[in-house]
Design an enzyme around this catalytic site. Structure first.
Site, short mmCIF file in Angstrom:
data_model
loop_
_atom_site.label_atom_id
_atom_site.label_comp_id
_atom_site.label_asym_id
_atom_site.label_seq_id
_atom_site.Cartn_x
_atom_site.Cartn_y
_atom_site.Cartn_z
N ARG A 22 0.74 -7.72 -1.99
CA ARG A 22 1.39 -6.87 -2.10
C ARG A 22 2.22 -7.19 -1.75
O ARG A 22 2.69 -7.92 -0.74
CB ARG A 22 0.10 -5.88 -0.96
N GLU A 110 5.50 3.79 1.83
CA GLU A 110 6.64 3.47 2.47
C GLU A 110 8.18 2.86 2.01
O GLU A 110 9.11 3.36 2.57
CB GLU A 110 5.65 2.96 3.60
N ARG A 114 6.08 -1.13 -3.97
CA ARG A 114 4.86 -2.31 -3.81
C ARG A 114 3.74 -2.21 -5.17
O ARG A 114 3.25 -1.94 -5.68
CB ARG A 114 4.29 -1.61 -2.54
N CYS A 156 9.90 -1.26 6.56
CA CYS A 156 9.14 -1.28 7.99
C CYS A 156 9.76 -3.00 8.14
O CYS A 156 10.02 -3.62 7.52
CB CYS A 156 8.04 -1.31 7.97
N THR A 158 8.44 -5.38 9.94
CA THR A 158 6.95 -5.97 9.57
C THR A 158 7.07 -6.69 8.51
O THR A 158 6.68 -7.88 8.37
CB THR A 158 6.28 -5.21 10.17
N ARG A 165 2.16 -9.40 1.75
CA ARG A 165 1.39 -9.37 2.45
C ARG A 165 -0.06 -9.86 1.32
O ARG A 165 -0.30 -9.51 0.48
CB ARG A 165 0.61 -7.91 2.52
N ARG A 196 -9.45 -7.97 9.97
CA ARG A 196 -10.03 -6.63 11.23
C ARG A 196 -10.75 -6.10 10.52
O ARG A 196 -10.75 -6.57 9.11
CB ARG A 196 -8.87 -5.76 11.58
N GLU A 201 -9.52 -0.16 12.84
CA GLU A 201 -9.67 -0.42 13.50
C GLU A 201 -10.56 -0.18 14.71
O GLU A 201 -10.56 0.64 15.02
CB GLU A 201 -7.75 -1.28 14.71
#
Lengths: 340, 166
Positions: A22, A110, A114, A156, A158, A165, A196, A201
């Site tokens: 992604r 977001e 994407r 973001c 991150t 990703r 995860r 989670e």
């Protein structure tokens, strides 16, 4: 009709269910989607649609997610084609999808754009190559926000840098059985990765499905991030396979595998969790030759098709859970046939 | 225990995150957890990873001011620090120095390696950017917003100097 990627089995498919790449991108000099009005969001949707129409050799059709019935939005989430956020998105967002559903572009989630590419099995390089191609084609028209120090600029922090990703969906029942997942989590986190349960989670994931992805996106190239993830995935695969070999020698496992198949072939009511648990066992038993049938392809397709949203979408109607569980049991019986 | 983000409501959600061996732990109330995107569907690439606001609400950063605002989206660094949300891509340039420590904490590094954007030549992009800033400067002069003027003049000078060097 082209076969959807999620109903197929790829390289190292006995352990790696799927690969996903992604890329997060944004248009220059525009506020991020959460700060845009409906009209501004709509402008971006149109700009991305126009840019996508110009990509040669890869037709992407537009899906107006907001107008879809809830069951179809849920099915898109279950197949990892859109995020839960986009499924609930207000007007002024959307999805571009290729026919085989390997390529999807979320608009105004977001980030403005994407890009996502999925592959069956372990195929990080292949999936990245395709994502890179879509990114370059869109970037030529759209002018993505970029800074020489921080790379691609994302809503973001991150995701700053490559905005990439890369994730692998791993089927790890033998490692889970050994209680090795916690150790694995600790180890991969030291290597800039995260692992995860496939949804959310904290809870023990259904069907021993785990998602492993890169965590750091700044200061590491796409190629290096992919090689890192690939290298660790290969080691985990080896461990999972060696644990499975040990399991296969135990008469209790053979019994457990046949019983699991028996339940799936005879049950009249199956919840998603229960079906997935038995399918998980049958999948490794079939892959390892403990069970002569079904094929791993049949089991893999079922694991996707029995999800609540997918089930209701295939049926074309909403169903309460009780009816769904009966429908699911019938679908599983039809696919697995009767025990010999 | 009270929420570590707002300090007003009791903490109900525990979030733990480990990157490069560095573990960060947070106790959040339901509202702040939701605001940070921590929920049942953490999603892919968002959610727990997005505790940026948390990174910023440290004492050293609480003094963030309103003097400088992003020319594209109008956010000040205080807006970003309080909400934990960056307004637009240009905020990263406007508040680069303030944001850099947080970026370093998230990624361990602050310099991009990898694919570069394809849009236009560097020269033409800088020229475009200068034109845009000059227009904004004119608007700022008209509304007598001298603080913004000063920031914009510096940015224009920086870009023009950079262009001659390059």
């Amino acid at each position: 009709m082209m076969d959807k990627w999620y109903r197929t089995v790829g390289k190292h498919g006995d352990v790696v269910m799927s690969t996903r790449i992604r890329l997060a991108r944004n248009l220059e000099h525009r506020p991020f989607p959460r700060f845009l009005s409906k009209e501004q969001r709509q402008e971006i949707v149109e700009a991305v649609k126009d840019a996508a129409a110009a990509i040669s050799g890869l037709p992407l059709h537009f899906v107006d997610v907001a107008t879809l019935p809830e069951r179809e939005r849920l099915a898109l989430v279950e197949r990892h084609l859109i995020s839960f956020e986009l499924a609930n998105a207000p007007e002024g967002s959307g999805l571009l999808l290729s026919e085989d559903e390997r390529v999807s572009v979320m608009i105004n989630e977001e980030d403005h754009v994407r890009i996502q590419v999925m592959s069956a099995g372990l195929d990080l390089e292949g999936a990245y190559a395709l994502a890179d191609q879509v990114d370059s084609a869109l970037g030529e028209k759209l002018h993505f926000a970029y800074d020489e120090r921080l790379g691609f600029l994302t809503a973001c922090p991150t995701n700053l840098g490559t905005g990439m990703r890369a994730s692998l969906m791993l089927h790890l029942p033998a490692l889970e059985e050994q209680g090795a997942i916690q150790t694995l989590e600790n180890t991969v986190s030291k290597l800039g990765l995260t692992i995860r349960g496939s949804y959310g989670e904290g809870t023990r994931p259904h069907g021993a499905l785990y998602q492993m992805s890169n965590q750091v996106t700044l200061g590491i190239s796409e190629k290096a991030a992919i090689e890192n993830l690939n290298g660790i995935a290969v080691q985990i695969m080896k461990q999972e396979i060696s644990m499975r070999q040990r399991l296969f020698t135990q008469p209790e496992f053979e019994d457990h595998a046949w019983r699991s198949l028996g339940v799936l072939q005879t049950a009249r009511i199956l919840t998603y969790e229960e079906a997935l648990r038995f399918l998980s066992t049958v999948r490794i038993a079939a892959a390892g030759g403990v069970l002569p049938s079904p094929t791993i392809e049949t089991v893999t397709a079922l694991m996707s098709d029995i999800q609540p949203g997918c089930l209701m979408t295939a049926a074309g109607e909403d169903m309460p859970p009780q009816i769904r569980d009966r429908r699911r049991a019938a679908m599983v019986r039809a696919a697995l046939g009767r025990a010999e | 225990m009270m929420c570590e983000r707002c300090g007003k409501r009791p903490a109900t959600t525990y979030v733990k995150r480990t990157i490069n061996g560095q573990t960060t732990e947070w106790h959040l109330c339901a509202e702040c957890a939701a605001a940070e995107g921590v929920g049942l569907f953490g999603g892919f690439g968002f959610g727990v990873g997005d505790l940026f606001g948390g990174f910023l609400t440290q004492p050293a950063l609480r003094s963030a001011g309103d003097a400088v605002r992003c020319a594209t989206c109008g956010k000040s660094f205080r807006d970003i620090a309080e909400s934990g949300q960056v307004g637009c891509p240009d905020c990263y340039t406007t508040f680069y120095e303030q944001l850099r420590p947080s970026v370093q904490r998230i990624h361990g590094k602050t310099v991009h390696a990898g694919k570069t954007a394809l849009t236009g030549t560097k020269e033409s992009r800088i020229k475009e950017e200068i034109e845009k800033l000059k227009k904004e400067l004119q608007e700022a002069i008209e509304r007598q917003d001298y603080e913004t003027c000063a920031v914009l003049r510096d940015k224009i000078k920086e870009l023009e100097d950079g262009r001659h060097d390059g």
